[in-house]
Design a protein around this motif. Sequence first.
Motif, short mmCIF file in Angstrom:
data_model
loop_
_atom_site.label_atom_id
_atom_site.label_comp_id
_atom_site.label_asym_id
_atom_site.label_seq_id
_atom_site.Cartn_x
_atom_site.Cartn_y
_atom_site.Cartn_z
N MET A 1 0.82 -1.20 0.00
CA MET A 1 0.00 0.00 0.00
C MET A 1 0.85 1.26 0.00
O MET A 1 0.46 2.27 -0.56
CB MET A 1 -0.93 0.01 1.21
CG MET A 1 -2.09 -0.96 1.11
SD MET A 1 -3.09 -0.69 -0.34
CE MET A 1 -4.45 0.19 0.33
N SER A 2 1.99 1.19 0.65
CA SER A 2 2.83 2.39 0.68
C SER A 2 3.40 2.69 -0.70
O SER A 2 3.68 3.84 -1.00
CB SER A 2 3.90 2.23 1.74
OG SER A 2 5.17 2.05 1.23
N LYS A 3 3.57 1.68 -1.54
CA LYS A 3 4.03 1.91 -2.92
C LYS A 3 2.97 2.67 -3.71
O LYS A 3 3.29 3.54 -4.51
CB LYS A 3 4.37 0.60 -3.61
CG LYS A 3 5.68 -0.01 -3.16
CD LYS A 3 6.07 -1.14 -4.08
CE LYS A 3 7.33 -1.78 -3.60
NZ LYS A 3 8.51 -1.26 -4.24
N ILE A 4 1.70 2.36 -3.47
CA ILE A 4 0.61 3.06 -4.13
C ILE A 4 0.62 4.53 -3.71
O ILE A 4 0.54 5.42 -4.54
CB ILE A 4 -0.75 2.40 -3.80
CG1 ILE A 4 -0.83 1.02 -4.42
CG2 ILE A 4 -1.91 3.27 -4.27
CD1 ILE A 4 -2.01 0.20 -3.97
N SER A 5 0.75 4.75 -2.42
CA SER A 5 0.81 6.11 -1.90
C SER A 5 1.99 6.88 -2.49
O SER A 5 1.86 8.03 -2.89
CB SER A 5 0.89 6.08 -0.38
OG SER A 5 1.00 7.38 0.14
N SER A 6 3.14 6.22 -2.55
CA SER A 6 4.34 6.87 -3.10
C SER A 6 4.17 7.20 -4.57
O SER A 6 4.61 8.26 -5.03
CB SER A 6 5.56 5.97 -2.92
OG SER A 6 5.83 5.77 -1.56
N LEU A 7 3.54 6.30 -5.33
CA LEU A 7 3.31 6.54 -6.75
C LEU A 7 2.36 7.71 -6.96
O LEU A 7 2.59 8.57 -7.81
CB LEU A 7 2.76 5.26 -7.41
CG LEU A 7 2.60 5.30 -8.91
CD1 LEU A 7 3.95 5.50 -9.60
CD2 LEU A 7 1.95 4.02 -9.40
N ILE A 8 1.29 7.75 -6.18
CA ILE A 8 0.34 8.87 -6.26
C ILE A 8 1.04 10.18 -5.90
O ILE A 8 0.88 11.19 -6.59
CB ILE A 8 -0.87 8.62 -5.33
CG1 ILE A 8 -1.71 7.46 -5.84
CG2 ILE A 8 -1.72 9.89 -5.21
CD1 ILE A 8 -2.77 6.98 -4.86
N ASP A 9 1.83 10.16 -4.83
CA ASP A 9 2.55 11.36 -4.41
C ASP A 9 3.52 11.83 -5.49
O ASP A 9 3.62 13.03 -5.75
CB ASP A 9 3.32 11.10 -3.10
CG ASP A 9 2.42 11.02 -1.89
OD1 ASP A 9 1.23 11.37 -2.01
OD2 ASP A 9 2.91 10.61 -0.83
N LEU A 10 4.21 10.89 -6.11
CA LEU A 10 5.15 11.25 -7.18
C LEU A 10 4.41 11.90 -8.35
O LEU A 10 4.85 12.94 -8.85
CB LEU A 10 5.91 10.00 -7.66
CG LEU A 10 6.85 10.22 -8.85
CD1 LEU A 10 8.01 11.15 -8.45
CD2 LEU A 10 7.38 8.88 -9.35
N MET A 11 3.29 11.29 -8.76
CA MET A 11 2.53 11.84 -9.88
C MET A 11 2.04 13.26 -9.57
O MET A 11 2.20 14.17 -10.37
CB MET A 11 1.33 10.95 -10.19
CG MET A 11 0.49 11.47 -11.35
SD MET A 11 -1.16 10.81 -11.44
CE MET A 11 -1.95 11.57 -10.04
N ASN A 12 1.46 13.45 -8.38
CA ASN A 12 0.94 14.77 -8.03
C ASN A 12 2.05 15.78 -7.79
O ASN A 12 1.88 16.96 -8.08
CB ASN A 12 0.02 14.68 -6.81
CG ASN A 12 -1.35 14.19 -7.19
OD1 ASN A 12 -1.82 14.43 -8.28
ND2 ASN A 12 -2.00 13.47 -6.29
#
Length: 178
Positions: A1-12
């Motif tokens: 789940m933290s990878k999903i959060s990191s990916l979203i954060d990177l995109m934004n």
Amino acid sequence: MSKISSLIDLMNRKLGEWVSYFTFLMAAITFVIVVLRYGFNLGWISMQESVTYLHAAVFLVGCAYTLQHDGHVRVDVFYRRFSQKRKALTNLIGSVFLLLPVMIFITIVSWHYVTESWQTLEGSMESGGLPFLYILKSFILVFSFTMLLQGISEVIKQVFILSDLDSSAPVSKDGSDN
């Protein structure tokens, strides 16, 4: 789940950094508009509308970046004194019961509005205006989608903090949370 959060954060973060350059462009175009208008008595509707497009992009596309960096205005009379876990719980409740439902609502309500504009390739109603009104309207969906994703990322982070899985959460010297 933290990878999903990191990916979203990177995109934004990348979107926010990219759209931040629009503020300089907006200021430069506004300067040119003023100089042309008052110095040479010249003006173009399309140039004035381009400032509106840039303004919409900065605020609507950059909103998730601002949320990610906790930059939105908040009345934190009580919040600033909360412990780290209590802040996480407050943010979690706010995200789940306010942010996410509102973003879903905005997406649903604006979907037809934006798709109809794309179907007709709607342009400016002003003579000499920009023929890309459908792109301007699309910023509404970009806003709701990026905010929805950032809201999911924030929920994931708050759950990690509440379950003591977040290694980046600050801890005081006595071992208690802040």
